[in-house]
Design a protein around this motif. Structure first.
Motif, PDB file in Angstrom:
ATOM      1  N   THR A 149      40.792  63.599  34.118  1.00  0.00           N
ATOM      2  CA  THR A 149      39.569  62.804  33.990  1.00  0.00           C
ATOM      3  C   THR A 149      39.650  61.480  34.745  1.00  0.00           C
ATOM      4  O   THR A 149      38.716  60.685  34.682  1.00  0.00           O
ATOM      5  CB  THR A 149      39.257  62.534  32.501  1.00  0.00           C
ATOM      6  N   GLY A 150      40.750  61.219  35.428  1.00  0.00           N
ATOM      7  CA  GLY A 150      40.858  60.017  36.257  1.00  0.00           C
ATOM      8  C   GLY A 150      41.287  58.769  35.520  1.00  0.00           C
ATOM      9  O   GLY A 150      41.163  57.665  36.055  1.00  0.00           O
ATOM     10  N   LYS A 151      41.810  58.909  34.304  1.00  0.00           N
ATOM     11  CA  LYS A 151      42.183  57.741  33.506  1.00  0.00           C
ATOM     12  C   LYS A 151      43.223  56.885  34.215  1.00  0.00           C
ATOM     13  O   LYS A 151      43.043  55.674  34.393  1.00  0.00           O
ATOM     14  CB  LYS A 151      42.745  58.182  32.143  1.00  0.00           C
ATOM     15  N   THR A 152      44.328  57.503  34.616  1.00  0.00           N
ATOM     16  CA  THR A 152      45.436  56.772  35.234  1.00  0.00           C
ATOM     17  C   THR A 152      45.085  56.324  36.642  1.00  0.00           C
ATOM     18  O   THR A 152      45.345  55.186  37.033  1.00  0.00           O
ATOM     19  CB  THR A 152      46.701  57.650  35.256  1.00  0.00           C
ATOM     20  N   TYR A 153      44.458  57.207  37.412  1.00  0.00           N
ATOM     21  CA  TYR A 153      44.133  56.901  38.801  1.00  0.00           C
ATOM     22  C   TYR A 153      43.220  55.681  38.902  1.00  0.00           C
ATOM     23  O   TYR A 153      43.454  54.774  39.704  1.00  0.00           O
ATOM     24  CB  TYR A 153      43.478  58.118  39.446  1.00  0.00           C
ATOM     25  N   LEU A 154      42.193  55.631  38.081  1.00  0.00           N
ATOM     26  CA  LEU A 154      41.261  54.508  38.118  1.00  0.00           C
ATOM     27  C   LEU A 154      41.913  53.228  37.610  1.00  0.00           C
ATOM     28  O   LEU A 154      41.608  52.134  38.100  1.00  0.00           O
ATOM     29  CB  LEU A 154      40.014  54.828  37.298  1.00  0.00           C
ATOM     30  N   ALA A 155      42.816  53.348  36.639  1.00  0.00           N
ATOM     31  CA  ALA A 155      43.537  52.162  36.153  1.00  0.00           C
ATOM     32  C   ALA A 155      44.395  51.571  37.265  1.00  0.00           C
ATOM     33  O   ALA A 155      44.425  50.347  37.459  1.00  0.00           O
ATOM     34  CB  ALA A 155      44.402  52.529  34.950  1.00  0.00           C
ATOM     35  N   VAL A 156      45.091  52.432  38.013  1.00  0.00           N
ATOM     36  CA  VAL A 156      45.905  51.953  39.141  1.00  0.00           C
ATOM     37  C   VAL A 156      45.017  51.326  40.203  1.00  0.00           C
ATOM     38  O   VAL A 156      45.353  50.286  40.781  1.00  0.00           O
ATOM     39  CB  VAL A 156      46.740  53.108  39.729  1.00  0.00           C
ATOM     40  N   ALA A 157      43.854  51.939  40.475  1.00  0.00           N
ATOM     41  CA  ALA A 157      42.935  51.386  41.468  1.00  0.00           C
ATOM     42  C   ALA A 157      42.454  49.992  41.062  1.00  0.00           C
ATOM     43  O   ALA A 157      42.391  49.083  41.893  1.00  0.00           O
ATOM     44  CB  ALA A 157      41.741  52.324  41.660  1.00  0.00           C
ATOM     45  N   CYS A 158      42.118  49.812  39.793  1.00  0.00           N
ATOM     46  CA  CYS A 158      41.689  48.490  39.314  1.00  0.00           C
ATOM     47  C   CYS A 158      42.826  47.480  39.420  1.00  0.00           C
ATOM     48  O   CYS A 158      42.600  46.301  39.731  1.00  0.00           O
ATOM     49  CB  CYS A 158      41.211  48.583  37.865  1.00  0.00           C
ATOM     50  N   ALA A 159      44.053  47.925  39.162  1.00  0.00           N
ATOM     51  CA  ALA A 159      45.211  47.030  39.275  1.00  0.00           C
ATOM     52  C   ALA A 159      45.418  46.593  40.718  1.00  0.00           C
ATOM     53  O   ALA A 159      45.674  45.413  40.996  1.00  0.00           O
ATOM     54  CB  ALA A 159      46.455  47.733  38.740  1.00  0.00           C
ATOM     55  N   VAL A 160      45.306  47.531  41.643  1.00  0.00           N
ATOM     56  CA  VAL A 160      45.472  47.207  43.067  1.00  0.00           C
ATOM     57  C   VAL A 160      44.398  46.234  43.522  1.00  0.00           C
ATOM     58  O   VAL A 160      44.675  45.258  44.232  1.00  0.00           O
ATOM     59  CB  VAL A 160      45.444  48.502  43.908  1.00  0.00           C
ATOM     60  N   GLU A 161      43.140  46.468  43.116  1.00  0.00           N
ATOM     61  CA  GLU A 161      42.049  45.572  43.485  1.00  0.00           C
ATOM     62  C   GLU A 161      42.290  44.170  42.946  1.00  0.00           C
ATOM     63  O   GLU A 161      42.108  43.171  43.657  1.00  0.00           O
ATOM     64  CB  GLU A 161      40.730  46.113  42.958  1.00  0.00           C
ATOM     65  N   ALA A 162      42.729  44.068  41.686  1.00  0.00           N
ATOM     66  CA  ALA A 162      43.001  42.757  41.085  1.00  0.00           C
ATOM     67  C   ALA A 162      44.133  42.044  41.819  1.00  0.00           C
ATOM     68  O   ALA A 162      44.084  40.816  42.020  1.00  0.00           O
ATOM     69  CB  ALA A 162      43.348  42.928  39.608  1.00  0.00           C
ATOM     70  N   LEU A 163      45.152  42.788  42.241  1.00  0.00           N
ATOM     71  CA  LEU A 163      46.275  42.180  42.963  1.00  0.00           C
ATOM     72  C   LEU A 163      45.830  41.691  44.339  1.00  0.00           C
ATOM     73  O   LEU A 163      46.179  40.565  44.752  1.00  0.00           O
ATOM     74  CB  LEU A 163      47.407  43.196  43.104  1.00  0.00           C
ATOM     75  N   LEU A 164      45.069  42.494  45.045  1.00  0.00           N
ATOM     76  CA  LEU A 164      44.618  42.121  46.386  1.00  0.00           C
ATOM     77  C   LEU A 164      43.657  40.936  46.350  1.00  0.00           C
ATOM     78  O   LEU A 164      43.584  40.169  47.313  1.00  0.00           O
ATOM     79  CB  LEU A 164      43.952  43.318  47.070  1.00  0.00           C
ATOM     80  N   GLU A 165      42.928  40.791  45.254  1.00  0.00           N
ATOM     81  CA  GLU A 165      41.989  39.671  45.109  1.00  0.00           C
ATOM     82  C   GLU A 165      42.631  38.457  44.441  1.00  0.00           C
ATOM     83  O   GLU A 165      41.941  37.491  44.119  1.00  0.00           O
ATOM     84  CB  GLU A 165      40.766  40.114  44.305  1.00  0.00           C
ATOM     85  N   ASP A 166      43.946  38.514  44.221  1.00  0.00           N
ATOM     86  CA  ASP A 166      44.717  37.409  43.630  1.00  0.00           C
ATOM     87  C   ASP A 166      44.266  37.057  42.217  1.00  0.00           C
ATOM     88  O   ASP A 166      44.422  35.924  41.775  1.00  0.00           O
ATOM     89  CB  ASP A 166      44.653  36.149  44.520  1.00  0.00           C
ATOM     90  N   ARG A 167      43.693  38.020  41.511  1.00  0.00           N
ATOM     91  CA  ARG A 167      43.351  37.787  40.108  1.00  0.00           C
ATOM     92  C   ARG A 167      44.561  37.957  39.202  1.00  0.00           C
ATOM     93  O   ARG A 167      44.577  37.470  38.079  1.00  0.00           O
ATOM     94  CB  ARG A 167      42.213  38.727  39.686  1.00  0.00           C
ATOM     95  N   VAL A 168      45.559  38.684  39.675  1.00  0.00           N
ATOM     96  CA  VAL A 168      46.841  38.800  38.971  1.00  0.00           C
ATOM     97  C   VAL A 168      47.956  38.625  39.997  1.00  0.00           C
ATOM     98  O   VAL A 168      47.745  38.778  41.199  1.00  0.00           O
ATOM     99  CB  VAL A 168      46.993  40.166  38.254  1.00  0.00           C
ATOM    100  N   ARG A 169      49.149  38.308  39.505  1.00  0.00           N
ATOM    101  CA  ARG A 169      50.284  38.087  40.392  1.00  0.00           C
ATOM    102  C   ARG A 169      51.154  39.318  40.563  1.00  0.00           C
ATOM    103  O   ARG A 169      51.916  39.405  41.520  1.00  0.00           O
ATOM    104  CB  ARG A 169      51.141  36.921  39.862  1.00  0.00           C
ATOM    105  N   ARG A 170      51.075  40.241  39.622  1.00  0.00           N
ATOM    106  CA  ARG A 170      51.916  41.427  39.719  1.00  0.00           C
ATOM    107  C   ARG A 170      51.331  42.567  38.900  1.00  0.00           C
ATOM    108  O   ARG A 170      50.424  42.381  38.079  1.00  0.00           O
ATOM    109  CB  ARG A 170      53.333  41.119  39.239  1.00  0.00           C
ATOM    110  N   ILE A 171      51.864  43.743  39.152  1.00  0.00           N
ATOM    111  CA  ILE A 171      51.465  44.957  38.448  1.00  0.00           C
ATOM    112  C   ILE A 171      52.688  45.505  37.729  1.00  0.00           C
ATOM    113  O   ILE A 171      53.775  45.611  38.317  1.00  0.00           O
ATOM    114  CB  ILE A 171      50.913  46.018  39.422  1.00  0.00           C
ATOM    115  N   LEU A 172      52.534  45.844  36.464  1.00  0.00           N
ATOM    116  CA  LEU A 172      53.605  46.468  35.692  1.00  0.00           C
ATOM    117  C   LEU A 172      53.199  47.883  35.307  1.00  0.00           C
ATOM    118  O   LEU A 172      52.103  48.088  34.767  1.00  0.00           O
ATOM    119  CB  LEU A 172      53.914  45.670  34.424  1.00  0.00           C
TER     120      LEU A 172
END
Length: 313
Positions: free
Chosen positions: A124-147
């Motif tokens: 259903t895309g649960k994990t894939y979309l979560a990773v995509a949102c994490a990558v977008e947040a990192l690239l936009e400097d809204r977060v400093r890292r991904i765990l």
């Protein structure tokens, strides 16, 4: 772009919805049963709105939009884009558009809440979309890292001793997360971020005692957490952080008698303000069409099982 090469997209819609579409310039004439015509009209307007926002429309993506829900569901929900803004996730290697009402709502919840749960069957895309949102947040400097966090529980198998350091030992459990990162950022970038600790991989058991600030944390396969582990993880969240917890309550690999932390937490936190829950169903499966049928067949078999059978499981 809307009609496709030689109107192939229109022919695909005609076959699926049982209508006839005649297109001349920007005018469309749709013929068929009234409900089907109304559904087709809403769907065409919905698809046109997406195309105007730069989202590519391919025969594959159109097929997924048509097969993920029945005609009645489309009739009720294909006009939702007029109410809610379309969610598009932008990554280094292109844009990702969540498909369907539930995926759109899932991404919207992630962007609006600090803690989010995505619960539902495989595909259903649960994990894939979560990773995509994490990558977008990192690239936009809204977060400093991904765990990336996952309980190290075998899926019904005993793997025995695994060689290597900590990262190499838990790599097999986190491979789906890595695959999504490689697709969105590229192999070299992901490895560079891991070396610089911008992307960190950690087993759930090693999270105790930490406070995670300005991070995007993804807990995958959360159905394999215990009640104590889930509470421990949720209390690690610091300022400026977003946490996404994904899992499928029908695929629990915990020892017999142990209650899943995911099923427990969904009962006690669903009404807590600031925490988002998205429940996916069989109709949200966006993998091969057979995956949806397999999930439905297993659900039907479970429903037919006697109480004795269920207790034995």
């Amino acid at each position: 772009m809307l009609c496709g090469h030689l109107d192939s997209h229109l022919r695909q819609i005609e076959e699926r919805l049982g209508v006839s579409i005649a297109a001349r310039g920007n005018q469309f004439l749709v013929s068929g049963p009234a409900v089907n015509v109304a559904t087709t009209e809403r769907l065409l307007i919905h698809l046109y709105a997406e195309v105007c926002q730069g989202v590519s429309l391919s025969p594959e993506s159109l097929h997924l939009q048509l097969q993920e829900a029945g005609l009645e569901h489309l009739a009720q929900n294909s006009g939702d884009a007029d109410v809610q803004p379309l969610q598009v996730i932008r990554t280094k290697r292109g844009s990702i558009k969540p498909r369907g009402k539930n995926q759109q709502g899932y991404v919207r919840e992630i962007k609006e809440n600090d803690i989010n749960f995505g619960i539902g069957p495989a595909g259903t895309g649960k994990t894939y979309l979560a990773v995509a949102c994490a990558v977008e947040a990192l690239l936009e400097d809204r977060v400093r890292r991904i765990l990336l966090v996952r309980p190290a529980v075998e899926a019904g198998e005993k793997l025995g001793f695994l060689p290597g350091d900590l990262t190499q030992k838990i790599d097999p459990y986190l491979r789906p997360l890595y695959d999504a990162l490689y697709e969105m950022l590229g192999f070299e970038t992901v490895n560079k971020y891991i070396e610089r600790n911008i992307i960190e991989v950690a087993p759930l058991a090693f999270m105790r005692g930490r406070t995670l600030n300005n991070a995007f944390i993804i807990l995958d396969e959360a159905q394999n957490t215990t009640r104590e582990q889930m509470k421990m993880f949720l209390t690690r969240i610091g300022f400026g952080s977003t946490a996404v917890i994904t899992g499928d309550a029908t695929q629990i690999d915990l020892p017999r008698g142990a209650q899943s932390g995911l099923t427990h937490v969904s009962n006690i936190l669903e009404d807590v303000q600031g925490i988002g829950f998205t429940w996916f169903g069989n109709k949200d499966v966006v993998r091969h069409p057979l995956v949806q049928r397999i999930v439905e067949a297993y659900d039907a078999a479970e429903d037919k099982a006697t109480p004795l059978d269920k207790s034995q499981r």
